[in-house]
Motif scaffolding. Structure first.
Motif, PDB file in Angstrom:
ATOM      1  N   THR A  23      38.999   4.054  56.213  1.00  0.00           N
ATOM      2  CA  THR A  23      40.212   4.828  56.164  1.00  0.00           C
ATOM      3  C   THR A  23      40.421   4.980  57.591  1.00  0.00           C
ATOM      4  N   PRO A  24      39.154   5.626  58.468  1.00  0.00           N
ATOM      5  CA  PRO A  24      39.540   5.902  59.886  1.00  0.00           C
ATOM      6  C   PRO A  24      40.047   4.759  60.730  1.00  0.00           C
ATOM      7  N   VAL A  25      39.285   3.634  60.189  1.00  0.00           N
ATOM      8  CA  VAL A  25      39.739   2.396  60.933  1.00  0.00           C
ATOM      9  C   VAL A  25      41.207   1.897  60.753  1.00  0.00           C
ATOM     10  N   TRP A  26      41.811   1.969  59.688  1.00  0.00           N
ATOM     11  CA  TRP A  26      43.176   1.635  59.325  1.00  0.00           C
ATOM     12  C   TRP A  26      44.123   2.805  60.046  1.00  0.00           C
ATOM     13  N   VAL A  27      43.553   3.986  60.094  1.00  0.00           N
ATOM     14  CA  VAL A  27      44.416   4.998  60.892  1.00  0.00           C
ATOM     15  C   VAL A  27      44.451   4.774  62.233  1.00  0.00           C
ATOM     16  N   TRP A  28      43.032   4.345  62.943  1.00  0.00           N
ATOM     17  CA  TRP A  28      43.251   4.104  64.056  1.00  0.00           C
ATOM     18  C   TRP A  28      44.176   2.827  64.414  1.00  0.00           C
ATOM     19  N   TRP A  29      43.907   1.810  63.613  1.00  0.00           N
ATOM     20  CA  TRP A  29      44.774   0.675  64.084  1.00  0.00           C
ATOM     21  C   TRP A  29      46.213   0.773  63.860  1.00  0.00           C
ATOM     22  N   GLU A  30      46.552   1.658  62.764  1.00  0.00           N
ATOM     23  CA  GLU A  30      48.002   2.002  62.701  1.00  0.00           C
ATOM     24  C   GLU A  30      48.557   2.762  63.645  1.00  0.00           C
ATOM     25  N   ARG A  31      47.830   3.693  64.218  1.00  0.00           N
ATOM     26  CA  ARG A  31      48.208   4.393  65.550  1.00  0.00           C
ATOM     27  C   ARG A  31      48.445   3.638  66.859  1.00  0.00           C
ATOM     28  N   ARG A  32      47.596   2.637  66.814  1.00  0.00           N
ATOM     29  CA  ARG A  32      47.680   1.592  68.100  1.00  0.00           C
ATOM     30  C   ARG A  32      48.669   0.923  67.958  1.00  0.00           C
ATOM     31  N   ILE A  33      49.172   0.304  66.731  1.00  0.00           N
ATOM     32  CA  ILE A  33      50.238  -0.517  66.599  1.00  0.00           C
ATOM     33  C   ILE A  33      51.462   0.207  66.779  1.00  0.00           C
ATOM     34  N   ALA A  34      51.594   1.544  66.139  1.00  0.00           N
ATOM     35  CA  ALA A  34      52.795   2.384  66.086  1.00  0.00           C
ATOM     36  C   ALA A  34      53.013   2.920  67.703  1.00  0.00           C
ATOM     37  N   GLY A  35      52.042   3.101  68.386  1.00  0.00           N
ATOM     38  CA  GLY A  35      52.048   3.245  69.876  1.00  0.00           C
ATOM     39  C   GLY A  35      52.826   2.227  70.485  1.00  0.00           C
ATOM     40  N   PHE A  36      52.203   1.032  70.284  1.00  0.00           N
ATOM     41  CA  PHE A  36      52.680  -0.220  71.010  1.00  0.00           C
ATOM     42  C   PHE A  36      54.272  -0.448  70.561  1.00  0.00           C
ATOM     43  N   ILE A  37      54.433  -0.217  69.325  1.00  0.00           N
ATOM     44  CA  ILE A  37      55.962  -0.382  68.826  1.00  0.00           C
ATOM     45  C   ILE A  37      56.850   0.473  69.692  1.00  0.00           C
ATOM     46  N   PRO A  50      34.716  11.968  80.393  1.00  0.00           N
ATOM     47  CA  PRO A  50      34.829  10.410  80.676  1.00  0.00           C
ATOM     48  C   PRO A  50      34.853   9.503  79.395  1.00  0.00           C
ATOM     49  N   MET A  51      34.546  10.184  78.203  1.00  0.00           N
ATOM     50  CA  MET A  51      34.485   9.327  76.975  1.00  0.00           C
ATOM     51  C   MET A  51      35.662   9.008  76.282  1.00  0.00           C
ATOM     52  N   ARG A  52      36.375   8.059  75.838  1.00  0.00           N
ATOM     53  CA  ARG A  52      37.394   7.449  75.368  1.00  0.00           C
ATOM     54  C   ARG A  52      37.087   6.962  73.957  1.00  0.00           C
ATOM     55  N   LEU A  53      36.524   5.992  73.733  1.00  0.00           N
ATOM     56  CA  LEU A  53      35.979   5.313  72.344  1.00  0.00           C
ATOM     57  C   LEU A  53      37.083   4.677  72.186  1.00  0.00           C
ATOM     58  N   GLY A  54      38.172   4.109  72.835  1.00  0.00           N
ATOM     59  CA  GLY A  54      39.275   3.320  72.204  1.00  0.00           C
ATOM     60  C   GLY A  54      40.173   4.172  71.322  1.00  0.00           C
ATOM     61  N   GLY A  55      40.366   5.499  71.231  1.00  0.00           N
ATOM     62  CA  GLY A  55      41.330   5.982  70.460  1.00  0.00           C
ATOM     63  C   GLY A  55      40.488   6.736  69.377  1.00  0.00           C
ATOM     64  N   LEU A  56      39.303   6.414  69.030  1.00  0.00           N
ATOM     65  CA  LEU A  56      38.823   7.121  67.975  1.00  0.00           C
ATOM     66  C   LEU A  56      38.469   8.368  67.890  1.00  0.00           C
ATOM     67  N   ILE A  57      38.556   9.019  69.331  1.00  0.00           N
ATOM     68  CA  ILE A  57      38.479  10.482  69.427  1.00  0.00           C
ATOM     69  C   ILE A  57      39.435  11.316  68.736  1.00  0.00           C
ATOM     70  N   GLN A  58      40.718  10.557  68.879  1.00  0.00           N
ATOM     71  CA  GLN A  58      41.926  11.163  68.150  1.00  0.00           C
ATOM     72  C   GLN A  58      41.777  11.488  66.533  1.00  0.00           C
ATOM     73  N   ALA A  59      41.339  10.493  65.831  1.00  0.00           N
ATOM     74  CA  ALA A  59      40.907  10.350  64.573  1.00  0.00           C
ATOM     75  C   ALA A  59      39.840  11.458  64.245  1.00  0.00           C
ATOM     76  N   LEU A  60      38.896  11.583  64.891  1.00  0.00           N
ATOM     77  CA  LEU A  60      37.834  12.508  64.991  1.00  0.00           C
ATOM     78  C   LEU A  60      38.598  14.219  65.084  1.00  0.00           C
ATOM     79  N   ALA A  61      39.607  14.233  66.038  1.00  0.00           N
ATOM     80  CA  ALA A  61      40.154  15.526  66.041  1.00  0.00           C
ATOM     81  C   ALA A  61      41.077  15.678  64.911  1.00  0.00           C
ATOM     82  N   ASP A  62      41.585  14.645  64.412  1.00  0.00           N
ATOM     83  CA  ASP A  62      42.668  15.021  63.177  1.00  0.00           C
ATOM     84  C   ASP A  62      41.620  15.292  62.085  1.00  0.00           C
ATOM     85  N   MET A  63      40.474  14.777  61.927  1.00  0.00           N
ATOM     86  CA  MET A  63      39.668  15.058  60.826  1.00  0.00           C
ATOM     87  C   MET A  63      39.255  16.599  60.856  1.00  0.00           C
ATOM     88  N   LEU A  64      38.704  17.120  62.127  1.00  0.00           N
ATOM     89  CA  LEU A  64      38.243  18.282  62.297  1.00  0.00           C
ATOM     90  C   LEU A  64      39.602  19.238  62.070  1.00  0.00           C
TER      91      LEU A  64
END
Length: 177
Positions: A23-37, A50-64
């Motif tokens: 589920t976190p992978v699909w959410v991350w993927w959907e957000r990346r595509i929605a941002g692009f579109i 300095p840590m980005r992790l390709g957008g996974l930090i946003q999913a972690l923040a949403d989970m918290l």
């Protein structure tokens, strides 16, 4: 007999891990595509120092945020128990549809074949359609328990949409079968 029980338990654990773990992978993927579109910066700009992790930090923040969110029930709710149970019914109905989807080929151990799905049943498509249809009860239950006529009308309308979509899905599956 014990090996069958162990195989079934392993199947259930694998199905839960695959369904919930991806589920976190699909959410991350959907957000990346929605941002692009939408031509905007996606979650890949979210960082901690300095840590980005390709957008996974946003999913972690949403989970918290969801974990620490207050469980709020409006004062006008007529049946608090049903209001709380309605999302659980919808979640369980949708989650149990994954139980019969095989995630690997038949596993043969000591000449005995084991089906690699969480619930080893021959129902397959019928199980999927039955539990997909049970989500209607959670939708109606949420609208009824809200104590609001507009909430009830909205839940009836949403249930009618779900039922009509299921009719089309059922016909599509019959054509495949």
């Amino acid at each position: 007999y014990m090996s069958n029980t162990i195989i079934i338990l392993v199947n259930i654990i694998l199905a839960v891990v695959l369904a919930v773990g991806l589920t976190p992978v699909w959410v991350w993927w959907e957000r990346r595509i929605a941002g692009f579109i939408q031509d905007r910066s996606g979650p890949n700009r979210c960082n901690i120092g300095p840590m980005r992790l390709g957008g996974l930090i946003q999913a972690l923040a949403d989970m918290l945020k969801l974990v620490f969110k207050e469980d709020f029930t409006p004062a006008h709710v007529r049946h608090k128990f049903f209001f709380t149970v309605a999302p659980v019914v919808v979640f369980m109905a949708s989650f149990l549809t994954f139980a019969v989807i095989p995630y690997a080929d038949v596993l043969v151990i000591d000449g005995e074949a084991h089906t690699m799905q969480a619930i080893p049943t021959e129902l397959g498509i019928m199980w999927f359609l039955a539990f997909a249809g049970l989500s209607v009860y959670g939708i109606i239950l949420g609208g009824y328990s809200s104590g609001n006529k507009y909430g009830l009308l909205g839940s009836i309308r949403a249930s009618a949409q779900v039922i009509s979509y299921e009719a089309a899905m059922g016909l599509a599956l019959i054509s495949i079968i």
